[in-house]
Scaffold this active site. Structure first.
Site, short mmCIF file in Angstrom:
data_model
loop_
_atom_site.label_atom_id
_atom_site.label_comp_id
_atom_site.label_asym_id
_atom_site.label_seq_id
_atom_site.Cartn_x
_atom_site.Cartn_y
_atom_site.Cartn_z
N ASP A 111 0.81 -1.22 0.00
CA ASP A 111 0.00 0.00 0.00
C ASP A 111 0.85 1.28 0.00
O ASP A 111 0.33 2.38 0.10
CB ASP A 111 -0.95 0.00 1.20
CG ASP A 111 -0.22 -0.09 2.54
OD1 ASP A 111 1.04 -0.07 2.53
OD2 ASP A 111 -0.89 -0.18 3.58
N GLN A 136 8.90 27.11 6.23
CA GLN A 136 7.54 27.39 6.74
C GLN A 136 7.68 27.49 8.26
O GLN A 136 7.34 26.58 9.01
CB GLN A 136 6.58 26.26 6.32
CG GLN A 136 5.12 26.51 6.71
CD GLN A 136 4.44 27.64 5.93
OE1 GLN A 136 4.71 27.84 4.77
NE2 GLN A 136 3.56 28.38 6.59
N HIS A 143 17.66 27.08 7.67
CA HIS A 143 17.26 28.32 6.98
C HIS A 143 17.07 29.48 7.95
O HIS A 143 17.48 30.60 7.67
CB HIS A 143 15.99 28.06 6.17
CG HIS A 143 15.56 29.27 5.41
ND1 HIS A 143 16.31 29.81 4.39
CD2 HIS A 143 14.47 30.08 5.53
CE1 HIS A 143 15.71 30.88 3.91
NE2 HIS A 143 14.59 31.06 4.60
N ASP A 181 20.27 37.75 -2.34
CA ASP A 181 19.38 38.71 -1.68
C ASP A 181 19.92 39.01 -0.28
O ASP A 181 20.88 38.39 0.17
CB ASP A 181 17.93 38.17 -1.60
CG ASP A 181 17.90 36.77 -1.00
OD1 ASP A 181 18.63 36.52 -0.02
OD2 ASP A 181 17.15 35.91 -1.52
N LYS A 239 17.39 44.75 -4.90
CA LYS A 239 16.38 45.10 -5.92
C LYS A 239 15.95 46.54 -5.75
O LYS A 239 15.57 46.95 -4.65
CB LYS A 239 15.13 44.23 -5.70
CG LYS A 239 15.02 43.07 -6.64
CD LYS A 239 13.68 42.36 -6.48
CE LYS A 239 13.84 40.96 -7.00
NZ LYS A 239 12.68 40.13 -6.85
N ARG A 271 13.17 49.25 -7.40
CA ARG A 271 12.09 49.42 -8.38
C ARG A 271 12.28 50.74 -9.09
O ARG A 271 12.27 51.81 -8.48
CB ARG A 271 10.73 49.34 -7.67
CG ARG A 271 9.57 49.46 -8.63
CD ARG A 271 8.29 48.84 -8.10
NE ARG A 271 8.34 47.39 -8.00
CZ ARG A 271 8.23 46.55 -9.03
NH1 ARG A 271 8.10 47.02 -10.25
NH2 ARG A 271 8.28 45.26 -8.84
N ASP A 313 24.07 30.58 -1.79
CA ASP A 313 22.75 30.60 -1.13
C ASP A 313 22.68 29.38 -0.23
O ASP A 313 23.38 28.39 -0.46
CB ASP A 313 21.63 30.58 -2.18
CG ASP A 313 20.36 31.25 -1.66
OD1 ASP A 313 20.29 31.56 -0.46
OD2 ASP A 313 19.43 31.45 -2.46
C1 R5P Z 1 15.09 31.63 0.43
O1 R5P Z 1 14.93 32.41 1.35
C2 R5P Z 1 16.26 30.72 0.35
O2 R5P Z 1 17.38 31.25 1.00
C3 R5P Z 1 16.60 30.42 -1.10
O3 R5P Z 1 17.00 31.62 -1.74
C4 R5P Z 1 15.41 29.85 -1.82
O4 R5P Z 1 14.87 28.80 -1.09
C5 R5P Z 1 15.79 29.38 -3.19
O5 R5P Z 1 14.67 28.84 -3.83
P1 R5P Z 1 14.59 28.70 -5.38
O6 R5P Z 1 15.80 27.93 -5.83
O7 R5P Z 1 13.31 27.95 -5.64
O8 R5P Z 1 14.57 30.07 -5.98
#
Ligand code: R5P
Length: 286
Positions: free
Chosen positions: A34, A90, A124, A163, A186, A188, A212
């Site tokens: 299952d 999350q 994270h 970022d 970024k 705008r 990252d």
């Molecule tokens: C976001 O805050 C994390 O540090 C990564 O930048 C993010 O999870 C990257 O996700 P993806 O590869 O989908 O852009």
């Protein structure tokens, strides 16, 4: 000490055991008709000190970890290494009614049996460690990325975070080697136009390493790489701690001009060029 290799960390667990010169338990992972996962740890764990190594990338990985903790209940001491702690993004209710997923997961891990220590790698948001009702320590693999960049002999690399959330990691990779570093920002310009560029440095003609903590869809990195290419950066390398690489992440990043993708082995893939095994083994030895 015995290492218990989880379904998602077979290679890494073997490497950690080799560093520690200790035994690896044999485990069976199969599925019932299952679809339910069956996990068995072979051998007598009574009075053994054991360390389970299991990343949580998928729902099944979590079930497997819970089962492993349960299976070694007779051990005298159980440590758990979770190289990649998924669900950690999350970490709060963004919308009413949402689960704080990482809290639910932390609670379930701690509820199965008594644990000595949990180790996680570059989580994270380290604030989530408070959800673990057990001594939980974070290990930092950023210097291993810096070591790899040095070994590759990339000429005058500039370390770039995609970022502002990546500022700490970017600095941690760059600072020990005196590399220049910056993060993308970024601005705008108009309703239609957004400018993304490093806050301080010019990247023209420079070799870049974008770092990252997690690469998932590769969207963040692809956007960053395209922007840096448009600003006439030379070679662009990408390095992450946790290479989740879902959907078309790899072709997407290569298509954006990335020359090489580097990840650690917290999640095993062909891009796991940096191993955290020694770092973990050193901590377990202490
Ligand atoms: C976001 O805050 C994390 O540090 C990564 O930048 C993010 O999870 C990257 O996700 P993806 O590869 O989908 O852009």
């Amino acid at each position: 000490m015995k290492i218990i290799p989880g379904m998602s960390a077979q290679v890494l667990a073997g490497r950690i055991a080799a560093e520690l010169d200790c035994k690896v338990a044999s485990c069976e992972f199969t599925r019932f008709p299952d679809g339910e996962l069956y996990t068995r740890v072979l051998g007598d764990m009574k009075d053994e000190e054991v360390t389970i190594v299991q990343s949580i990338r998928t729902d099944s990985d979590l079930i497997c970890l819970l089962q492993l903790i349960d299976a070694v209940e007779e051990a005298s001491k159980t440590k758990v290494v979770i190289p990649y702690l998924g669900y950690a993004r999350q970490d709060k209710k963004f919308e009413p009614g949402e689960a704080i997923s990482i809290r639910a997961i932390a609670r379930s891990i701690c509820a199965v049996a008594e644990l000595d220590t949990i180790y996680v790698v570059n989580v994270h948001n380290r604030g989530v460690l408070r959800y673990f009702d057990v001594d939980t320590k974070e290990l930092d693999a950023s210097s291993l990325i810096g070591d790899y960049v040095v070994k590759k002999e990339i000429a005058h690399p500039v370390i770039i975070g995609p970022d502002e959330g990546a500022t700490e990691l970017t600095k941690a990779v760059a600072a020990p080697y005196g590399f220049d570093y910056d993060v993308l920002h970024k601005t705008r310009i108009s309703n239609e136009k957004v400018e993304i560029k490093p806050k301080e440095l010019s990247v023209e003609g420079k070799n870049i390493v974008i770092v990252d903590d997690i690469i998932s869809t590769g969207g963040t990195i692809s956007e960053a790489a395209s922007m840096l290419k448009a600003q006439k950066a030379n070679d662009i390398y990408v390095a992450c701690i946790h290479g989740v690489f879902v959907q078309n992440a790899i072709p997407r990043m290569l298509n954006a001009g990335v020359k090489e993708i580097i990840a650690t082995d917290t999640i095993e893939s062909e891009f796991s060029k940096v191993s955290i095994a020694k770092m973990v083994a050193d901590v377990l030895k202490r």
